[in-house]
Design a protein around this motif. Sequence first.
Motif, short mmCIF file in Angstrom:
data_model
loop_
_atom_site.label_atom_id
_atom_site.label_comp_id
_atom_site.label_asym_id
_atom_site.label_seq_id
_atom_site.Cartn_x
_atom_site.Cartn_y
_atom_site.Cartn_z
N ASN A 190 0.83 -1.21 0.00
CA ASN A 190 0.00 0.00 0.00
C ASN A 190 0.86 1.26 0.00
O ASN A 190 1.91 1.30 0.66
N SER A 191 0.41 2.27 -0.70
CA SER A 191 1.17 3.52 -0.74
C SER A 191 0.26 4.70 -1.08
O SER A 191 -0.85 4.51 -1.59
N VAL A 192 0.76 5.89 -0.79
CA VAL A 192 0.03 7.13 -1.07
C VAL A 192 0.95 8.09 -1.80
O VAL A 192 2.10 8.28 -1.39
N GLN A 221 1.15 12.07 -3.30
CA GLN A 221 0.53 13.38 -3.36
C GLN A 221 1.53 14.39 -3.86
O GLN A 221 2.73 14.17 -3.82
N CYS A 231 -4.21 13.67 -4.51
CA CYS A 231 -3.75 12.49 -3.79
C CYS A 231 -4.24 11.26 -4.52
O CYS A 231 -5.43 11.17 -4.86
N THR A 232 -3.34 10.33 -4.79
CA THR A 232 -3.72 9.04 -5.34
C THR A 232 -3.13 7.95 -4.47
O THR A 232 -2.15 8.17 -3.76
N TYR A 233 -3.73 6.77 -4.53
CA TYR A 233 -3.28 5.71 -3.64
C TYR A 233 -3.18 4.39 -4.39
O TYR A 233 -3.79 4.19 -5.45
N LEU A 263 -9.64 6.26 3.74
CA LEU A 263 -8.77 7.35 3.29
C LEU A 263 -8.93 8.56 4.20
O LEU A 263 -10.04 8.82 4.71
N SER A 315 -8.30 7.90 -6.20
CA SER A 315 -7.91 9.25 -5.81
C SER A 315 -8.75 9.74 -4.63
O SER A 315 -9.85 9.24 -4.37
N CYS A 350 -2.10 13.22 2.99
CA CYS A 350 -3.07 12.21 2.60
C CYS A 350 -2.63 10.88 3.20
O CYS A 350 -1.42 10.62 3.31
N LEU A 406 -3.86 6.48 4.17
CA LEU A 406 -4.81 5.39 4.02
C LEU A 406 -4.57 4.32 5.09
O LEU A 406 -3.49 4.22 5.65
N GLY A 453 1.18 9.94 3.01
CA GLY A 453 1.91 10.51 1.89
C GLY A 453 2.96 11.48 2.40
O GLY A 453 3.06 11.73 3.61
#
Lengths: 116, 113
Positions: B2-4, B6, B23-25, B33, B72, B90, B92, B104
């Motif tokens: 998992n990662s974030v 931004q 922000c995208t994940y 989120l 996102s 950001c 998660l 992030g």
Amino acid sequence: EAGVAQSPRYKIIEKRQSVAFWCNPISGHATLYWYQQILGQGPKLLIQFQNNGVVDDSQLPKDRFSAERLKGVDSTLKIQPAKLEDSAVYLCAIPGTGGLNTGELFFGEGSRLTVL
Amino acid sequence: GNSVTQMERPVTLSEEAFLTINCTYTATGYPSLFWYVQYPGEGLQLLLKATKADDKGSNKGFEATYRKETTSFHLEKGSVQVSDSAVYFCALKARTSYDKVIFGPGTSLSVIP
């Protein structure tokens, strides 16, 4: 009322010295986290406690970092010996009012470490 | 894992301007989120959250919508104030109880009068 007390707020040491940070979750929550926040980066989890036991310490540099949580309340994070790259803010956190599953975290104000 | 991601470039806006911080994940399943905010000299605090697709989190005039199709969770505010100057993170968390919250790198916002 939830709250997380941390000390010291600031610490400056030379490399190869040791340092310890203390965290007291005033509400006495079972779960406690230590995060490392390097300048310009997001917080990174170092260790997660559930009562006295360790749930996750996969990102803790165990050759120099150690942490303990006696009696499931206060916790200490120790670095020995410190390296320059350990300069960061060390954040203690507990789950927010929604509980462990929600992912909400309540942070203390942090302990800022500068290693010279 | 998992990662974030931004936008890391600092954002400078004039008061009352419109704000977007992207922000995208990357995550398996359906994570929760979050947006956290760190005001100058203060600790990190939760700003808003969303727990499932199409949920909109909102607080203090800020909004973010959980978009599963684009992975996102962009943060928006229609009219920023000087007091919104802060660093925004950001984050998660996966669904299982003991999965950690992943942050992030943070986006610094400066609002000038």
